[in-house]
Design a protein around this motif. Structure first.
Motif, PDB file in Angstrom:
ATOM      1  N   LEU A  84       0.809  -1.099  -0.021  1.00 48.75           N
ATOM      2  CA  LEU A  84      -0.028  -0.037   0.036  1.00 48.75           C
ATOM      3  C   LEU A  84       0.879   1.310  -0.006  1.00 48.75           C
ATOM      4  O   LEU A  84       0.725   2.243  -0.754  1.00 48.75           O
ATOM      5  CB  LEU A  84      -0.775  -0.112   1.260  1.00 48.75           C
ATOM      6  N   THR A  85       1.722   1.373   0.850  1.00 51.04           N
ATOM      7  CA  THR A  85       2.712   2.357   0.921  1.00 51.04           C
ATOM      8  C   THR A  85       3.573   2.679  -0.209  1.00 51.04           C
ATOM      9  O   THR A  85       3.715   3.594  -0.916  1.00 51.04           O
ATOM     10  CB  THR A  85       3.817   2.399   2.252  1.00 51.04           C
ATOM     11  N   GLY A  86       4.090   1.504  -0.757  1.00 48.99           N
ATOM     12  CA  GLY A  86       4.851   1.492  -1.748  1.00 48.99           C
ATOM     13  C   GLY A  86       4.382   2.188  -2.975  1.00 48.99           C
ATOM     14  O   GLY A  86       4.832   2.848  -4.086  1.00 48.99           O
ATOM     15  N   CYS A  87       2.918   1.679  -3.424  1.00 52.72           N
ATOM     16  CA  CYS A  87       2.316   2.579  -4.633  1.00 52.72           C
ATOM     17  C   CYS A  87       1.551   3.475  -4.377  1.00 52.72           C
ATOM     18  O   CYS A  87       0.506   3.990  -5.176  1.00 52.72           O
ATOM     19  CB  CYS A  87       1.543   1.096  -5.102  1.00 52.72           C
ATOM     20  N   PHE A  88       1.642   4.266  -3.426  1.00 51.04           N
ATOM     21  CA  PHE A  88       1.020   5.440  -2.942  1.00 51.04           C
ATOM     22  C   PHE A  88       0.764   6.596  -4.044  1.00 51.04           C
ATOM     23  O   PHE A  88      -0.331   7.144  -4.347  1.00 51.04           O
ATOM     24  CB  PHE A  88       1.161   6.078  -1.356  1.00 51.04           C
ATOM     25  N   ASP A  89       2.080   6.875  -4.092  1.00 52.44           N
ATOM     26  CA  ASP A  89       2.202   7.886  -5.295  1.00 52.44           C
ATOM     27  C   ASP A  89       1.501   7.540  -6.705  1.00 52.44           C
ATOM     28  O   ASP A  89       0.888   8.363  -7.301  1.00 52.44           O
ATOM     29  CB  ASP A  89       3.769   8.206  -5.504  1.00 52.44           C
ATOM     30  N   GLU A  90       2.059   6.493  -7.035  1.00 51.61           N
ATOM     31  CA  GLU A  90       1.402   5.688  -8.269  1.00 51.61           C
ATOM     32  C   GLU A  90      -0.212   5.808  -8.203  1.00 51.61           C
ATOM     33  O   GLU A  90      -0.973   6.261  -9.165  1.00 51.61           O
ATOM     34  CB  GLU A  90       1.818   4.524  -8.461  1.00 51.61           C
ATOM     35  N   ALA A  91      -0.451   5.439  -6.972  1.00 59.13           N
ATOM     36  CA  ALA A  91      -2.317   5.514  -6.732  1.00 59.13           C
ATOM     37  C   ALA A  91      -2.998   6.852  -6.914  1.00 59.13           C
ATOM     38  O   ALA A  91      -3.928   6.900  -7.641  1.00 59.13           O
ATOM     39  CB  ALA A  91      -2.557   4.982  -5.243  1.00 59.13           C
TER      40      ALA A  91
ATOM     41  N   LYS B  59      -2.400   7.700 -10.807  1.00 58.65           N
ATOM     42  CA  LYS B  59      -3.298   6.935 -11.524  1.00 58.65           C
ATOM     43  C   LYS B  59      -4.862   6.620 -11.322  1.00 58.65           C
ATOM     44  O   LYS B  59      -5.630   6.032 -11.786  1.00 58.65           O
ATOM     45  CB  LYS B  59      -2.653   5.740 -11.929  1.00 58.65           C
ATOM     46  N   GLY B  60      -5.079   7.248 -10.034  1.00 61.96           N
ATOM     47  CA  GLY B  60      -6.568   7.385  -9.916  1.00 61.96           C
ATOM     48  C   GLY B  60      -6.750   5.801  -8.992  1.00 61.96           C
ATOM     49  O   GLY B  60      -7.907   5.670  -9.133  1.00 61.96           O
ATOM     50  N   TYR B  61      -5.915   5.430  -8.411  1.00 57.97           N
ATOM     51  CA  TYR B  61      -6.691   3.987  -7.563  1.00 57.97           C
ATOM     52  C   TYR B  61      -7.453   4.597  -6.328  1.00 57.97           C
ATOM     53  O   TYR B  61      -8.070   3.775  -5.950  1.00 57.97           O
ATOM     54  CB  TYR B  61      -5.340   3.265  -7.049  1.00 57.97           C
ATOM     55  N   ILE B  62      -7.063   5.761  -6.055  1.00 57.09           N
ATOM     56  CA  ILE B  62      -7.954   6.058  -4.834  1.00 57.09           C
ATOM     57  C   ILE B  62      -9.456   6.703  -5.304  1.00 57.09           C
ATOM     58  O   ILE B  62      -9.503   7.513  -6.372  1.00 57.09           O
ATOM     59  CB  ILE B  62      -7.361   7.175  -3.936  1.00 57.09           C
ATOM     60  N   LEU B  63     -10.524   5.901  -5.063  1.00 60.02           N
ATOM     61  CA  LEU B  63     -11.704   6.437  -5.589  1.00 60.02           C
ATOM     62  C   LEU B  63     -12.658   7.017  -4.430  1.00 60.02           C
ATOM     63  O   LEU B  63     -12.249   6.601  -3.397  1.00 60.02           O
ATOM     64  CB  LEU B  63     -12.312   5.109  -6.079  1.00 60.02           C
TER      65      LEU B  63
ATOM     66  N   PHE C  29      -9.800   2.041  -2.341  1.00 58.32           N
ATOM     67  CA  PHE C  29      -8.325   1.981  -2.999  1.00 58.32           C
ATOM     68  C   PHE C  29      -8.749   0.678  -3.880  1.00 58.32           C
ATOM     69  O   PHE C  29      -8.716  -0.363  -3.387  1.00 58.32           O
ATOM     70  CB  PHE C  29      -7.457   1.677  -1.914  1.00 58.32           C
ATOM     71  N   LYS C  30      -8.678   0.963  -5.435  1.00 59.70           N
ATOM     72  CA  LYS C  30      -8.765   0.167  -6.198  1.00 59.70           C
ATOM     73  C   LYS C  30      -7.513  -0.357  -7.090  1.00 59.70           C
ATOM     74  O   LYS C  30      -7.086   0.668  -7.997  1.00 59.70           O
ATOM     75  CB  LYS C  30      -9.884   0.186  -6.938  1.00 59.70           C
ATOM     76  N   HIS C  31      -6.590  -1.200  -6.564  1.00 61.67           N
ATOM     77  CA  HIS C  31      -5.506  -1.628  -7.463  1.00 61.67           C
ATOM     78  C   HIS C  31      -5.807  -2.389  -8.632  1.00 61.67           C
ATOM     79  O   HIS C  31      -6.670  -3.434  -8.403  1.00 61.67           O
ATOM     80  CB  HIS C  31      -4.662  -2.426  -6.306  1.00 61.67           C
TER      81      HIS C  31
ATOM     82  N   ASP D  21      -6.808  12.180   2.069  1.00 57.68           N
ATOM     83  CA  ASP D  21      -8.036  12.823   2.349  1.00 57.68           C
ATOM     84  C   ASP D  21      -8.409  14.112   1.482  1.00 57.68           C
ATOM     85  O   ASP D  21      -9.413  14.449   1.045  1.00 57.68           O
ATOM     86  CB  ASP D  21      -8.145  13.117   3.792  1.00 57.68           C
ATOM     87  N   LEU D  22      -7.160  14.645   1.436  1.00 57.31           N
ATOM     88  CA  LEU D  22      -7.309  15.810   0.360  1.00 57.31           C
ATOM     89  C   LEU D  22      -7.771  15.361  -1.109  1.00 57.31           C
ATOM     90  O   LEU D  22      -8.733  16.121  -1.788  1.00 57.31           O
ATOM     91  CB  LEU D  22      -6.045  16.838   0.213  1.00 57.31           C
ATOM     92  N   ASN D  23      -7.225  14.540  -1.541  1.00 63.48           N
ATOM     93  CA  ASN D  23      -7.500  13.855  -2.857  1.00 63.48           C
ATOM     94  C   ASN D  23      -8.927  13.606  -3.037  1.00 63.48           C
ATOM     95  O   ASN D  23      -9.547  13.666  -3.895  1.00 63.48           O
ATOM     96  CB  ASN D  23      -6.700  12.635  -2.908  1.00 63.48           C
ATOM     97  N   VAL D  24      -9.596  12.909  -1.578  1.00 66.91           N
ATOM     98  CA  VAL D  24     -10.974  12.674  -1.699  1.00 66.91           C
ATOM     99  C   VAL D  24     -11.783  13.717  -1.845  1.00 66.91           C
ATOM    100  O   VAL D  24     -12.729  13.859  -2.319  1.00 66.91           O
ATOM    101  CB  VAL D  24     -11.148  11.779  -0.429  1.00 66.91           C
ATOM    102  N   PHE D  25     -11.188  14.843  -1.086  1.00 64.71           N
ATOM    103  CA  PHE D  25     -12.096  16.027  -1.028  1.00 64.71           C
ATOM    104  C   PHE D  25     -12.068  16.802  -2.469  1.00 64.71           C
ATOM    105  O   PHE D  25     -12.986  17.248  -3.110  1.00 64.71           O
ATOM    106  CB  PHE D  25     -11.527  17.123  -0.209  1.00 64.71           C
TER     107      PHE D  25
END
Ligand code: C2E
Ligand code: CA
Ligand code: CA
Length: 531
Positions: A10-17, A20-24, A47-49, A74-78
């Protein structure tokens, strides 16, 4: 392969997430259970990987909290919420207010609220369409930190919701000290018995008047009986699986299209309202909370002599209504079964409470009927307080207690005392009781009539020596007797010359003990020595 991701992954791919919009964002509708209207929604992070599939917050949020990434998430969700609201506005789909979660880590970021505001401005969304949920557990960060965040949010115009209310022991205190616009009450925390939780009744009632102005959303509502129950106690706003799970954006749009969500006049405060049907939203929830950790309680309205019971808790039904059904109680006139006297006293207490704004108390006899025990008379002590007002109508909170047993004991006592005093009129004897604890003497009627004694002599026996009824030269002996009796002697007797005429009387004492063998009082008597 779809599976739960490890913290490292999870931590490793956070920036990528983020990139690329893995965070929904999933949206969960909030519904007015009475009207079926959608009144808002909560934004919930997913979080959709691409490889491991959907991840749930309970799994990844602790990881992001641990490593501090939660703030960016959270800022991304907002931002996604703002983007979504913008899209709705542009497409002519009228939006509902959407709440975003602010974690306690966000609260610690001093510029977090400013960053929210920057995002809002960027998308130019009216602040009314955005709300912020903060959790009670954020209080760990310190109340001042929380207060600052709330003040700042308010300054920008955001409504602030208290999330997970009821989850922590500090609920009552936190609520009292914070300027919260809405409470989210999680049914999952309230199921089961929370009766042990603290808070004295008095301080809770004082706090309640504050709470009254704070509307409530019930969340985690899964069954219609839960929802009906919430509605029955006046909480109409429901969020939970009963209506909908959190759904992806596209599905939420469908719901927006079919569910009526034209704005209702929300959250009317009792003070401003003349609509008796609606003022329940905010305050009745206290009945729910209170029914879990206070004794019998009721909420009623009073308008120019007319009273109407609005809410009672189970304990009330049990203790003062002979176990009647709550629905039956709500349909009865509260004055029914009260004696005229009782009603007058109750109304007097109501008026004093209105005038002073303070809590008032009254004892009132009522007739009750129960299936098991038939008709009975009970004495109910009510402590009442005004908690709201709309025009001529006052809203009252009443804590009640069945004091019948206490009263009866007192009455029995009075009755016994009357008998005692009257009995000695029939024999040639003066009689009295001496109560050890209070050092009071209660004379019989004959003593009162013939010796001019008052009904109660305090600080006995000093006054009877002062008056000359008992001679001074017997003082030490007499005091000694009373001391012995008080310490457990069963009786004392002797000849004492009484009154200024020094007429010899046979004076006798017999001690009465309580069930533990402790001396309670002594019965005294004096008979004329004839030969
Ligand atoms: P929460 O804020 O209390 O969110 C409500 C949770 O209850 C959601 O779980 C929701 O799916 C679930 N729920 C809703 N209705 C029902 C129901 O009827 N029954 C049951 N059993 N559960 C129901 P979810 O989405 O898994 O979120 C769990 C928690 O994760 C949230 O609790 C919140 O504390 C946190 N969370 C979710 N999204 C975010 C976010 O964007 N930012 C932050 N900081 N935390 C978030
Ligand atoms: Ca929440
Ligand atoms: Ca919650």
């Amino acid at each position: 392969m779809e599976r739960k991701m490890t913290p490292q992954e999870l931590t490793g791919c956070f920036d990528e997430a983020l990139e690329k919009g893995y965070i929904l964002v999933y949206y969960q509708p909030q519904i007015n259970h009475s009207t079926g209207r959608m009144v808002g929604a909560e934004a919930l992070m997913r979080f959709k990987h691409p490889e491991f599939g959907i991840q749930y917050p309970n799994d990844f949020i602790p990881v992001f909290e641990e490593n501090g990434l939660i703030v960016r998430a959270d800022l991304n969700v907002f931002e996604q919420v703002c983007r979504f609201q913008k899209k709705c506005l542009q497409e002519g789909l009228s939006p509902v207010p959407i709440s975003a979660n602010m974690s306690r880590h966000d609260i610690l970021e001093s510029d977090y609220v400013d960053r929210l505001e920057e995002i809002r401005k960027k998308y130019d969304i009216p602040v009314d369409f955005l709300r912020i949920e903060i959790t009670e557990s954020s209080a760990i960060a310190g109340m001042d930190v929380m207060t600052n965040a709330i003040d700042k949010l308010h300054a920008y115009g955001y409504l602030v919701e208290m999330d997970d209310f009821g989850s922590g022991y500090s609920s009552l205190n936190v609520l009292k000290d914070l300027d919260i616009d809405m409470i989210k009450l999680d049914m999952r925390f309230l199921s089961g018995d929370v009766g042990g939780r603290g808070g004295t009744i008095i301080s809770s009632v004082v706090q309640m008047s504050k709470w009254l102005e704070t509307p409530v959303i019930a969340e985690g509502v899964e069954t219609s009986s839960q929802a009906d129950y919430m509605r029955s106690i006046g909480c109409n706003y429901i969020q939970g699986y009963l209506y909908s799970k959190p759904v992806p954006e596209a599905e939420f749009v469908e719901k927006l299209k079919i569910l009526d969500h034209s704005p209702e006049t929300p959250l009317t405060r009792f003070e401003d309202s003349s609509d008796a049907g609606r003022f329940w939203d905010p305050e009745s929830i206290e009945t729910l909370i209170f029914s879990n950790f206070v004794g019998p309680a009721a909420i009623f309205t009073y308008t120019n002599g007319h009273a109407s019971i609005m809410r009672v808790n189970q304990k009330y039904a049990k203790e003062v209504c002979g176990g009647a059904k709550v629905s039956e109680i709500l349909n009865t006139d509260p004055w029914d079964g009260m004696t005229d006297n009782g009603r007058a006293e109750y109304e007097d207490a109501i008026k004093r409470a209105i005038e002073t704004g303070e809590e008032t108390e009254c004892d009132c006899w009522r007739e009750i009927h129960s299936d098991c025990c038939g008709d009975d008379k009970i004495c109910v002590r009510s402590n009442i307080r005004v908690i709201g007002k709309a025009g001529e109508q006052y809203l009252f909170y009443a804590m009640v207690r069945n004091v019948t047993a206490e009263k009866k004991r007192f009455d029995d006592y009075r009755q016994a005392e009357r008998l005692f005093r009257a009995a000695f009129d029939q024999v040639d004897m003066y009689a009295w009781e001496y109560i050890f604890k209070t050092h009071e003497m209660h004379p019989c009627f004959r003593c009162m009539r013939e010796l001019g004694l008052p009904p109660v002599i305090k600080n006995y026996p000093a006054p009877v020596f002062e008056s000359g009824l008992f001679p001074m030269d017997y003082r030490d002996m007499y005091y000694e007797w009373l001391k012995d009796l008080e310490e457990g002697a069963e009786s004392r007797e002797g000849i004492i010359p009484l009154t200024v005429g020094r007429i010899p009387f046979h004076v006798r004492y017999t001690t009465e003990f309580d069930e533990n063998g402790k001396p309670l009082k002594a019965y005294g008597s004096a008979t004329l020595v004839t030969e």
